[in-house]
Structure formats: structure tokens, C-alpha cells
Design a protein around this motif. Structure first.
Motif, PDB file in Angstrom:
ATOM      1  N   ALA A 107       0.888  -1.293   0.008  1.00  0.00           N
ATOM      2  CA  ALA A 107       0.010   0.110  -0.127  1.00  0.00           C
ATOM      3  C   ALA A 107       0.811   1.353   0.044  1.00  0.00           C
ATOM      4  O   ALA A 107       2.155   1.086   0.554  1.00  0.00           O
ATOM      5  N   GLU A 108       0.270   2.273  -0.610  1.00  0.00           N
ATOM      6  CA  GLU A 108       1.273   3.537  -0.608  1.00  0.00           C
ATOM      7  C   GLU A 108       1.139   4.104   0.905  1.00  0.00           C
ATOM      8  O   GLU A 108       0.226   4.044   1.471  1.00  0.00           O
ATOM      9  N   TYR A 109       2.332   4.265   1.299  1.00  0.00           N
ATOM     10  CA  TYR A 109       2.652   5.039   2.571  1.00  0.00           C
ATOM     11  C   TYR A 109       1.726   6.406   2.829  1.00  0.00           C
ATOM     12  O   TYR A 109       1.703   7.263   2.013  1.00  0.00           O
ATOM     13  N   SER A 110       0.915   6.347   3.897  1.00  0.00           N
ATOM     14  CA  SER A 110       0.375   7.337   4.396  1.00  0.00           C
ATOM     15  C   SER A 110       0.490   7.833   5.793  1.00  0.00           C
ATOM     16  O   SER A 110       0.079   6.955   6.963  1.00  0.00           O
ATOM     17  N   VAL A 111       1.208   8.888   6.029  1.00  0.00           N
ATOM     18  CA  VAL A 111       1.551   9.387   7.492  1.00  0.00           C
ATOM     19  C   VAL A 111       0.240   9.645   8.313  1.00  0.00           C
ATOM     20  O   VAL A 111      -0.740  10.305   7.742  1.00  0.00           O
ATOM     21  N   ALA A 112       0.128   9.035   9.469  1.00  0.00           N
ATOM     22  CA  ALA A 112      -1.025   9.449  10.360  1.00  0.00           C
ATOM     23  C   ALA A 112      -1.155  10.666  11.039  1.00  0.00           C
ATOM     24  O   ALA A 112      -1.096  10.908  12.200  1.00  0.00           O
ATOM     25  N   ARG A 169       3.549   0.756   8.950  1.00  0.00           N
ATOM     26  CA  ARG A 169       3.387   0.358   7.769  1.00  0.00           C
ATOM     27  C   ARG A 169       2.698  -1.109   7.315  1.00  0.00           C
ATOM     28  O   ARG A 169       2.123  -1.024   6.322  1.00  0.00           O
ATOM     29  N   SER A 170       3.012  -1.928   8.218  1.00  0.00           N
ATOM     30  CA  SER A 170       2.519  -3.371   8.057  1.00  0.00           C
ATOM     31  C   SER A 170       0.969  -3.054   8.143  1.00  0.00           C
ATOM     32  O   SER A 170       0.228  -3.797   7.394  1.00  0.00           O
ATOM     33  N   LEU A 219      -4.435  -3.341   5.919  1.00  0.00           N
ATOM     34  CA  LEU A 219      -5.870  -3.129   5.970  1.00  0.00           C
ATOM     35  C   LEU A 219      -6.109  -2.901   4.513  1.00  0.00           C
ATOM     36  O   LEU A 219      -7.386  -3.309   4.183  1.00  0.00           O
ATOM     37  N   GLU A 220      -5.262  -2.201   3.658  1.00  0.00           N
ATOM     38  CA  GLU A 220      -5.720  -2.134   2.292  1.00  0.00           C
ATOM     39  C   GLU A 220      -6.021  -3.451   1.474  1.00  0.00           C
ATOM     40  O   GLU A 220      -6.824  -3.487   1.066  1.00  0.00           O
ATOM     41  N   TYR A 221      -5.198  -4.495   2.013  1.00  0.00           N
ATOM     42  CA  TYR A 221      -5.351  -5.666   1.462  1.00  0.00           C
ATOM     43  C   TYR A 221      -6.643  -6.279   1.840  1.00  0.00           C
ATOM     44  O   TYR A 221      -7.471  -6.929   0.954  1.00  0.00           O
ATOM     45  N   ALA A 222      -6.943  -6.412   3.146  1.00  0.00           N
ATOM     46  CA  ALA A 222      -8.088  -7.045   3.802  1.00  0.00           C
ATOM     47  C   ALA A 222      -9.414  -6.502   3.072  1.00  0.00           C
ATOM     48  O   ALA A 222     -10.301  -7.367   2.925  1.00  0.00           O
ATOM     49  N   MET A 250      -6.817  -9.451  14.094  1.00  0.00           N
ATOM     50  CA  MET A 250      -5.302  -8.808  13.938  1.00  0.00           C
ATOM     51  C   MET A 250      -5.340  -7.604  13.623  1.00  0.00           C
ATOM     52  O   MET A 250      -4.427  -6.848  14.084  1.00  0.00           O
ATOM     53  N   LEU A 251      -6.013  -6.965  12.729  1.00  0.00           N
ATOM     54  CA  LEU A 251      -6.048  -5.788  12.454  1.00  0.00           C
ATOM     55  C   LEU A 251      -6.381  -4.681  13.756  1.00  0.00           C
ATOM     56  O   LEU A 251      -5.691  -3.761  13.884  1.00  0.00           O
ATOM     57  N   LEU A 252      -7.302  -5.111  14.610  1.00  0.00           N
ATOM     58  CA  LEU A 252      -7.557  -4.171  15.720  1.00  0.00           C
ATOM     59  C   LEU A 252      -6.539  -4.357  16.735  1.00  0.00           C
ATOM     60  O   LEU A 252      -5.962  -3.355  17.200  1.00  0.00           O
ATOM     61  N   SER A 253      -5.663  -5.785  16.751  1.00  0.00           N
ATOM     62  CA  SER A 253      -4.409  -5.489  17.583  1.00  0.00           C
ATOM     63  C   SER A 253      -3.313  -4.652  17.171  1.00  0.00           C
ATOM     64  O   SER A 253      -2.753  -4.115  17.994  1.00  0.00           O
TER      65      SER A 253
END
Length: 592
Positions: free
Chosen positions: A2-7, A310-311, A316-319, A350-353
Motif C-alpha cells: 500500500a502507498e505509505y500515508s502518514v497518520a 506500515r504493516s 488493511l488495504e489488502y483486507a 489481527m487488524l485491531l490488535s
């Protein structure tokens, strides 16, 4: 990937809603005129822009190509020189540097976020400016005026980079047995001879000069760590007018072929009658180097956070895009051949963790950075408290953030399934890159021993009492009914941490092995409890906007997930930490 996006939303939320950094800055005279909310937001936005567009875009090719070694020279991958020049020209290397020598003097609460942004873009790239910043910090704190004037401006500008040269083939954690020698010369300099390994950025083609900070011993130095001195050794000697002179007796013998961070040059450095200059006092070099090491340890913790962030974005994008099977409660996307894997409980777990630990650790990084700023710019009891909490939490930041970081990169890989294992999606690079963060700058086991031995047992838990008092003060001030769901488990956790600390110290008085036996488990109990404190603070800031702001709604729900599903991990860790050390020592070596 996924393209990196700063939070940026989360970073601004932490700075100004949770920690109210802008108000703190106005109360500290040295910061009041240099930084405010608008300036901080502009700095973060610009750092995000350069990291997303210039640095993240070269991460994949940097991993695939790696650094190239040829006859003592190191070539970085295509794009790295251009990206480094752009980064340096923007003043980013000197963002937190000494204003008297060309730095911008920004607070750690801001530069810690800058570090995360760059680490998330590419961990390999981040090491070149990161080591330079750390070396400049040690030089600024301990160097002579002449050394600072000659070297710091060029380091802050990115014209020259810096390294730390500690490890030798036979001496890693036990630096007291290093063999590199420094012989005094008539002109006040020293001649250094020896070899160092694992030197990040020890040779590269990004800058015209490299400034090595080298640990060495004089011939008549006391044995052990009390005989170590610190020296500045430039790759090229620097003339009185600041121009570069002849090549110094410093050379790169080889580069390491590593599991990850392929675009970071990890070098064997040979010193052959190299001219060096004393930094600080003779035989007190380890203390001077610890200024850099402690900075780098927090920085390495932030590397783990950056990789985890980044992970999460990748997973998230993949899911959301991956269609597989149907929801157990009925189709969520009946117009499609399957639902996205977001409907499955394990994927959501997994995503929420990942989300909860990333955001919790980012907040904890802000708390630790706040203590660093108070220790530097504060006064009186506030300054002393900042120093004590920084000392207590430096090993926690390094070890806990990187342990969680690796866990989060592996969890992201699991979300992608087989696509996470192959190179095409870039997820496996995050796992490989992050792995080193648990090892260098002192392994995480060493960090746990530092926490429990030097920061707890050595002062009978006085530093921990300050953290406990901070948490209890928050609990007392925020015991309203709307906060009850967060305050109750936090209160239980801090009570348990305090009791566990006392129990371990009592047990260690009878068996010295108890400290080492409990160390790693204890560090993680501390970590989860500290992150719980952060999630309670974030929930307090988000609750008033729960109904009207989706960002705040997500914060509160993630806080609930952390307290329900992740904070209970500490319970098994506490049981393990309390187990007798004899279980580790009953088995004789030959029976392993």
C-alpha cells in the motif's frame, strides 16, 4: 505494498488534544519563541510529504538492490543519494539540533514523530540521518568548543554524516574488553588503531565526509569499562578553514550481507593510525557515548513502531480488497462473488490488535518524549522527574516497541496469507527489516536487564514510584462514570504492577538470579500497563466527540478493544515473572 500515508490526524490528536504540547511549550522559555501549534503542524505536514513522495518510493528498490561494496567503497541504491540530498536540504537532520551550531532546536515531542514518519517510509534510509543526529547529540553534549564549531554545522546540514563505532568482533555487550588503541600525539590528537564491526553508515556515497565516534583505550588505561575513552575520527581530515584534507587512516573492509535493511551499509571499519580527537574526558568515554546510545535506543524503538504502522496500512488495504467466503451472519456484499475478509473475526482481531498497539505505542512515545523535553528545558522538580522517568522508560521504549513492532509486521503478513510471504506485495520486507531492531543498540534482553537491574533494583523502585504516581493522579482526576470502563482496569493494572515490582525486589534480595529470570516478562507487564495508561488518556480526549467525529469514535472503540483483549496479556506475564529463578538454573549446561 500500500502507498505509505502518514497518520497526521493521530499525531496532531496526541500532541494537542491528549498532551497539550502547545501549552507546555509556551511554559518553557527556551521553546516558547521557537515552536507553536501552527509551526509544529506545518513541520509534520512537510515531513510527511517528503517521506511519502521521496523516501517511501525508493524503499522497494533499495531492498532489492542493496548496497554494493567494491574495493573499499560503498554505493547506495539508485535514488538514495537524491532522496538524502532533498532530505538534508530541507534541514531535517538538524531539526532537533543545537541552535548555536545551525540546528533548529525543536523539542523531542516533535522530532520523535519526525523519526516515526521517516522510519515508516523506509527503515534503511532512516538510519543514515538517524545515526548522524545521534552522533551530533553526543558531540554537542561532550565535545570541546573547537570540535563543535568545526563539525556540528556540517552534520546538521547533512553535508557530513555520523556513526557510532562501539562493537568489535570479540566485544559486543561487554565493551570493557575492546582492543582498539588510542595513542596520544604531540599535537593533542590521538592515533587510533583497531577494528570495529556492525558500523551503520560506516562507508557510503551520500556525503563527502563521515564523522566516526569511536570507543578506544589508551595504552595505560584502567581495565574494563572505566578505561574507555571516546574519540572523533573523520573519514577525511578537516583543515583549519573547514575544507577537506587528506584521507584519514579509516577504511571499510567489507559490508555485511544481512537478513534485512539491505540499503543500509553495515560495515567493518578498520582504523590504521587514524587521527582522532578526544570527546569529553579521558576514561569516561562510555558515559559520553551513552548520550548517543540512549537517544538511539529510543530511536530504534520508533523504528519498530514505524514498521508496525506500515504493516497495518498494508494489511488493511489488502483486507478491504480481498474477497474470500461470506460473513457467518449473511452476505455483506451480495452483489459480489464473496465478501471481503474484513468480515472474518480473526482478520478483525489481527487488524485491531495492530491498530491498538501502534496507536498506544505512539502515545507512549509521546509521553517519554515529553519527559525528555522536561528534563532538558524544565527546571526544579519537574526537570528531575523528567530525567528519572526518561531513564526508567528508555529500555522500555527500545524493547517493547520493537517486540510489538515485529509482532505487528508478522501479523500483517498473516493477514495477507500467501501473498504476505512472497516478495511481490512487499510485506515480507517489513518483517526482515524490523527483525534487527530487537537486536542492535543492545538486545531486548539487555534492555530488560537494564530496566529491572539499574532502573529498579539499584534505587529500590524509586523511579517506578514516579510513574505509578502519575497514573494514580490521572485515575483520581478522572473517575467519572463515563470513564469508569477505562479507569477500573487501569487501576487494577497499576496496583498489580506496583505489587509485582515489590515482590521481585524482595525475591531478588534472597536470590540475585531472580532479577534476570523476571526481567523480560516484567518489561512487558510494564509495557502493557503503560500503554493502558495512554489509552485511558486518549479515551478521555476522544469521548466528548464520540457521537460527532468518526476519528474520535474509532479511538474510543479501539480503547475498548485494548482493555478487553490486549491488556489481559499482562496476567500470564505476571505469573511467569513471579516464578522461581531455579527453573532456569536447575538444568546443568551439559543437559541442554
Amino acid at each position: 505494498m500500500a502507498e505509505y500515508s502518514v497518520a497526521l490526524d493521530d499525531m496532531n490528536f496526541l500532541l494537542f488534544d491528549v498532551f497539550q504540547a502547545d501549552k507546555m511549550w509556551q511554559d518553557l522559555p527556551e521553546l516558547a519563541e521557537s515552536i507553536d501549534k501552527d509551526t509544529a503542524q506545518a513541520i509534520l505536514q512537510e515531513c510527511a510529504k517528503i517521506s511519502e513522495q521521496e523516501i517511501a518510493s525508493i524503499s522497494r528498490q533499495g531492498d532489492e538492490i542493496g548496497v554494493q561494496f567494491n574495493d573499499g567503497s560503498v554505493t547506495t541504491p539508485a535514488g538514495f543519494k537524491q532522496a538524502f540530498d532533498t532530505y538534508a536540504e530541507g534541514g531535517w537532520i538538524g531539526l532537533g539540533g543545537d541552535i548555536n551550531y545551525g540546528g533548529m532546536g525543536m523539542p523531542k515531542m516533535l522530532t520523535a514523530l519526525q523519526e516515526e514518519i521517516v522510519c515508516g517510509a523506509d527503515m534503511s534510509f532512516s538510519l543514515y540521518p538517524g545515526l548522524t543526529t545521534g552522533a551530533a547529540l553526543s558531540l554537542s553534549a561532550h565535545g570541546s568548543e573547537a570540535l563543535k564549531e568545526k563539525y556540528l554545522p556540517r552534520m546538521y546540514s547533512g553535508e557530513w554524516t555520523g556513526t557510532m563505532c562501539l562493537t568489535e568482533a570479540h566485544a559486543g555487550t561487554d565493551l570493557g574488553i575492546i582492543r582498539t588503541k588510542a595513542v596520544p600525539q604531540d599535537d593533542g590528537s590521538y592515533s587510533l588503531t583497531g577494528g570495529k564491526i556492525f558500523i551503520t553508515g560506516g562507508e557510503q556515497d551520500l556525503t563527502e565526509n563521515i564523522i566516526h565516534l569511536v570507543l578506544a583505550k589508551l595504552p595505560d588505561a584502567p581495565k574494563g569499562p572505566k578505561g574507555i575513552s571516546l574519540f572523533l575520527v573523520p573519514k577525511f581530515n578537516v583543515n583549519a578553514d573547514g575544507s577537506l584534507g587528506e584521507r584519514n587512516g579509516v577504511s571499510c573492509g567489507s559490508v555485511e550481507h544481512k537478513m534485512g535493511i539491505h540499503a543500509s551499509a553495515t560495515c567493518v571499519i578498520n582504523l590504521d593510525d587514524a587521527k582522532g580527537y578526544l570527546v569529553g574526558e579521558l576514561n569516561k568515554g562510555l558515559a559520553a557515548m551513552f548520550t548517543m546510545m540512549n537517544y538511539e535506543r529510543i530511536g530504534v524503538g520508533i523504528q519498530g513502531l514505524g514498521a508496525g504502522v506500515r504493516s497495518y496500512q498494508n494489511a488493511l488495504e489488502y483486507a478491504k480488497d480481498r474477497l474470500q467466503s461470506r460473513s457467518v451472519t449473511g452476505p455483506k456484499s451480495p452483489e459480489k462473488e464473496a465478501d471481503s475478509i474484513m468480515v472474518h473475526a480473526d482478520v478483525r482481531r489481527m487488524l485491531l490488535s495492530m491498530k491498538a498497539m501502534n496507536e498506544g505505542n505512539r502515545a507512549l512515545g509521546m509521553y517519554i518524549s515529553q519527559q525528555l523535553d522536561l528534563s532538558k528545558y524544565g527546571s526544579g522538580e519537574e526537570q528531575l522527574k523528567g530525567e528519572a522517568l526518561t531513564a526508567l522508560m528508555t529500555p522500555l521504549a527500545k524493547a517493547f516497541f520493537t517486540d510489538v513492532g515485529l509482532e505487528n509486521t508478522i501479523t500483517g503478513q498473516q493477514v495477507l496469507g500467501g501473498h504476505g510471504y512472497v516478495r511481490e506485495w512487499g510485506q515480507e520486507q517489513l518483517v526482515r527489516d524490523c527483525r534487527i531492531a530487537q537486536i542492535y543498540e543492545g538486545t531486548n534482553g539487555i534492555q530488560a536487564m537494564d530496566l529491572i537491574g539499574r532502573k529498579l533494583a539499584a534505587n529500590r523502585g524509586e523511579f517506578m514510584k514516579l510513574f505509578v504516581a502519575d497514573v494514580r493522579s490521572f485515575i483520581e482526576e478522572n473517575s467519572s462514570s463515563e470513564m469508569a470502563e477505562f479507569i477500573a482496569p487501569l487501576s487494577e493494572s497499576i496496583d498489580d504492577l506496583e505489587l509485582l515490582t515489590q515482590d521481585i525486589l524482595v525475591a531478588a534480595a534472597k536470590d540475585p538470579n531472580q532479577l534476570g529470570s523476571a526481567a523480560c516478562d516484567y518489561l512487558h507487564v510494564f509495557g502493557y500497563t503503560a500503554v493502558g495508561f495512554m489509552w485511558a488518556r486518549m479515551a478521555l480526549a476522544a469521548l466528548p466527540k464520540f457521537e460527532t467525529d468518526d476519528f474520535c469514535k474509532a479511538k474510543v472503540h479501539t480503547a475498548r478493544y485494548f482493555f478487553a483483549r490486549l491488556l489481559p496479556r499482562r496476567l500470564s506475564l505476571m505469573a511467569s515473572a513471579r516464578s522461581a529463578a531455579e527453573h532456569l538454573y536447575n538444568l546443568d549446561d551439559e543437559l541442554f
